[in-house]
Design a protein around this motif. Structure first.
Motif, PDB file in Angstrom:
ATOM      1  N   LEU A  34     -80.849 111.464 -55.163  1.00  0.00           N
ATOM      2  CA  LEU A  34     -81.503 112.574 -54.485  1.00  0.00           C
ATOM      3  C   LEU A  34     -81.310 113.892 -55.235  1.00  0.00           C
ATOM      4  CD1 LEU A  34     -80.629 111.778 -50.752  1.00  0.00           C
ATOM      5  CD2 LEU A  34     -82.875 111.636 -51.825  1.00  0.00           C
ATOM      6  N   CYS A 145     -85.208 117.753 -45.652  1.00  0.00           N
ATOM      7  CA  CYS A 145     -84.765 116.427 -45.218  1.00  0.00           C
ATOM      8  C   CYS A 145     -85.309 116.209 -43.809  1.00  0.00           C
ATOM      9  CB  CYS A 145     -83.238 116.347 -45.219  1.00  0.00           C
ATOM     10  SG  CYS A 145     -82.486 116.645 -46.839  1.00  0.00           S
ATOM     11  N   VAL A 178     -87.800 114.747 -48.253  1.00  0.00           N
ATOM     12  CA  VAL A 178     -87.001 113.530 -48.131  1.00  0.00           C
ATOM     13  C   VAL A 178     -87.250 112.980 -46.724  1.00  0.00           C
ATOM     14  CG1 VAL A 178     -84.717 112.472 -48.336  1.00  0.00           C
ATOM     15  CG2 VAL A 178     -85.271 114.521 -49.675  1.00  0.00           C
TER      16      VAL A 178
END
Length: 320
Positions: A34, A145, A178
């Motif tokens: 990531l 995220c 994400v």
């Protein structure tokens, strides 16, 4: 389950998202994956997916909490976390408003008017796009995220135009996403009959069992009320027993270790084993628990569940 020891001392967490960094173990390669995609010359979004109880939310939250430790120039990034299940978005304008608010509320952003001001009064896609353009001028990359992203994909309010707009932002490297889902985005597209190229992110992380070295680290954790260099709170025999019961499955392993930690003083490992079987059989979010075929204790769980009738088993999945 009543425990004779204060829960605050237990380093094993079984249930929900891990938010305490001290309780998070392993997944180093996924975290590096990531961070490397975030800091690369060409920003690349990553879909994190996998079955329930494999630690997807915990992984992404840990990344959100600790990413400054993983990059050389944290001033060039801003990472926000949104839980789309507990804080849902019902329309696309609301989605962009929540993303803008999440960024604006970050401490590093609040102190910079050049970043915070463009994020005010976000009412539609164009406003959000303009704000991201301002961020690009300042050479700061926003990262979102998005936990439980399937909540968005299951809503008819979010059309192909919405996903195409997101894809356009990604193509221009204005942000990194994400999204966290149970199924890969490509499969969600098939379910929803979407034709948007957004669902072809290309990069993904599929979470499942822990690796052997990660299992060892988890079972070797020290009690939270001791120094970091203290010995493991589980004995070697207890660690082996937890591994025997749970295999490498993250939730089952943490539950086995937690049960042993709390019931060791009861003087009966059989009582601890029975407690583990009872607790894992009651974990409602493990609705596909029969798929965890590597659990050595699964046959006993199956017999218990069949006896009490807590689950309706699909045809062909009875264990032999």
């Amino acid at each position: 389950m009543g425990f004779p020891i204060p829960a605050s001392t237990c380093p094993f967490f079984a249930g929900g998202m891990i938010t305490d960094p001290r309780l998070f173990v392993g997944r180093e390669s996924e975290l590096h994956f990531l961070s490397s995609r975030m800091t690369g010359a060409q920003v690349t979004s990553v879909n994190v997916y996998g079955p329930r109880r494999t630690g997807k939310s915990s992984l992404v939250y840990h990344f959100y909490s600790t990413w400054p430790e993983m990059v050389a120039d944290p001033g060039n990034y801003a990472v926000a976390f949104l839980d789309l299940k507990n804080d849902p978005c019902h329309t696309s304008p609301e989605f962009y408003q929540k993303l803008a608010t999440a960024l604006r509320d970050l401490p590093t952003v609040r102190g910079r008017p050049d970043l915070a001001d463009p994020l005010r009064n976000i009412r539609k896609y164009g406003d959000f796009e303009s704000a991201l353009q301002a961020w690009k001028v300042q050479k700061v990359r926003p990262v979102f995220c998005l936990d439980e992203f399937q909540v968005i994909t299951s809503s008819a309010e979010f059309t192909n135009d919405f996903y195409n707009g997101l894809r356009a932002l990604l193509n221009r490297s204005l942000l990194m996403l994400v999204p966290v889902t149970h199924d890969p985005l490509g499969r969600l597209r098939q379910k929803d009959n979407s034709t948007s190229p957004f669902f072809n992110l290309g990069l993904h992380i599929q979470l499942g069992d822990l690796k052997d070295d990660e299992v060892k680290k988890l079972l070797s954790l020290s009690s939270l009320d001791t120094d970091a260099d203290s010995s493991p709170c589980l004995t070697t025999d207890e660690q082996n027993l937890a591994r025997q019961w749970a295999g490498n499955h993250p939730y089952a392993l943490a539950l086995a270790a937690k049960t042993l930690f709390h019931l060791r003083h009861a003087g009966s490992m059989e009582k601890a084993r029975q407690c583990f079987v009872r607790e894992i059989s009651h974990a409602s979010s493990m609705s596909a628990w029969w798929r965890i075929s590597h659990l050595p204790i699964l046959n006993e769980i199956f017999l218990l569940m069949k006896r009490v009738g807590s689950f309706a088993f699909p045809a062909g999945n009875a264990l032999k």
